[in-house]
Design an enzyme around this catalytic site. Sequence first.
Site, PDB file in Angstrom:
ATOM      1  CG  ASP A   7       4.875  10.164   9.037  1.00  0.00           C
ATOM      2  OD1 ASP A   7       5.817  10.979   9.160  1.00  0.00           O
ATOM      3  OD2 ASP A   7       4.693   9.250   9.868  1.00  0.00           O
ATOM      4  CB  SER A   8       8.968   8.602   7.717  1.00  0.00           C
ATOM      5  OG  SER A   8       8.531   8.628   9.060  1.00  0.00           O
ATOM      6  CE1 TYR A  39      11.531   8.424   5.009  1.00  0.00           C
ATOM      7  CE2 TYR A  39      10.989  10.736   4.721  1.00  0.00           C
ATOM      8  CZ  TYR A  39      10.970   9.433   4.257  1.00  0.00           C
ATOM      9  OH  TYR A  39      10.387   9.162   3.042  1.00  0.00           O
ATOM     10  N   GLY A  40      14.271   9.990  10.916  1.00  0.00           N
ATOM     11  CA  GLY A  40      14.907  10.842  11.929  1.00  0.00           C
ATOM     12  C   GLY A  40      16.379  10.601  12.143  1.00  0.00           C
ATOM     13  CB  CYS A  70       6.839  13.644   8.165  1.00  0.00           C
ATOM     14  SG  CYS A  70       8.452  13.006   8.640  1.00  0.00           S
ATOM     15  CG  ASN A  71       6.984  17.412  13.408  1.00  0.00           C
ATOM     16  OD1 ASN A  71       6.709  18.576  13.647  1.00  0.00           O
ATOM     17  ND2 ASN A  71       6.130  16.428  13.632  1.00  0.00           N
ATOM     18  CB  THR A  72      11.864  14.002  10.233  1.00  0.00           C
ATOM     19  OG1 THR A  72      11.604  13.601  11.582  1.00  0.00           O
ATOM     20  CG2 THR A  72      13.319  13.798   9.919  1.00  0.00           C
ATOM     21  CD  GLU A 162       6.789   3.304  11.064  1.00  0.00           C
ATOM     22  OE1 GLU A 162       6.658   2.476  10.157  1.00  0.00           O
ATOM     23  OE2 GLU A 162       6.022   4.265  11.226  1.00  0.00           O
ATOM     24  CB  CYS A 194       7.973  13.190  16.272  1.00  0.00           C
ATOM     25  SG  CYS A 194       7.951  11.611  15.370  1.00  0.00           S
ATOM     26  CB  THR A 195       3.152  13.056  12.936  1.00  0.00           C
ATOM     27  OG1 THR A 195       4.055  12.387  12.045  1.00  0.00           O
ATOM     28  CG2 THR A 195       3.041  14.514  12.550  1.00  0.00           C
ATOM     29  CG  HIS A 196       5.904   7.960  14.317  1.00  0.00           C
ATOM     30  ND1 HIS A 196       6.177   8.682  13.186  1.00  0.00           N
ATOM     31  CD2 HIS A 196       5.900   6.647  13.939  1.00  0.00           C
ATOM     32  CE1 HIS A 196       6.353   7.831  12.163  1.00  0.00           C
ATOM     33  NE2 HIS A 196       6.184   6.597  12.603  1.00  0.00           N
TER      34      HIS A 196
END
Length: 270
Positions: A7-8, A39-40, A70-72, A162, A194-196
């Site tokens: 993931d980012s 990344y988004g 990471c979906n992005t 983050e 979004c995995t966040h």
Amino acid sequence: MAVGIFDSGLGGLTVLDAVAKRLPEIPFVYLGDNAHAPYGVRTPDDIFNLTVAATERLWDEGCDLVILACNTASAAALKRMQETWVPAHKRVLGVIVPMIEALTERQWGDNSPPREVDVKHVALFATPATVASRAFQRELAFRAIGVDVEAQPCGGVVDAIEQGDEMLAETLVRAHVEALKRRMPHPQAAVLACTHYPLMEHIFADALGSGVKVFSQGKLVAESLSDYLVRRPEMLGSGTKSRFLTTGDPTAVSNRATQFLRRKIVFEAA
Ligand code: DGL
């Protein structure tokens, strides 16, 4: 026999938790590109280059199979990676299709024509780059007809997570849900693409109100990976050790991961 999870930043830990629970005998190597998150807000080329570099790093750890948690990256880079870059003996899989299969009540690999499904009004919460890619709508159109999707680019939420700022993340989530509800007052389902965002799932659920089914990816990806490994056991790479790697500052990233996951996680420099 390790599997790589990328993931980012911290978001992929929500997927890692679910897959590690589902497949406790498998070592997972997690890589968070925290130095380059979020990344988004990046361009597709930028996201492709960063995701390629991270995937190569996970291959070096003996992970022939890498999950882009990471979906992005899944939305902006995966197709191009699979079509132009991934060698035959390696695999890179994303997190968008398992979620769409769940939303459209399909089993893995059901390639029958699109059909009507129960859910008609879907709220999509994702990063600006994922929303701009329209990857969710494209994959949905292969499987379902007559579904109205209203997408909300949730600027700022990944940054706040983050940076470890839970209060700011909550304020932003509530504002984004309100903005979406002005355009779609009564969604039947909400997709946290979004995995966040599962780290803020309780806030999304509260702001959306009861009666809205919230889809998040952890368990769905875990089931799909478990199915995949039954069919393709040879894709378990040569790695033997679970590790948490970051391109950011390992101490700061470990502290934030421990704060959000509410268990101790220790990152090493990638
Ligand atoms: N967790 C990533 C996703 O699922 C966050 C992307 C970002 O870094 O903006 O899209």
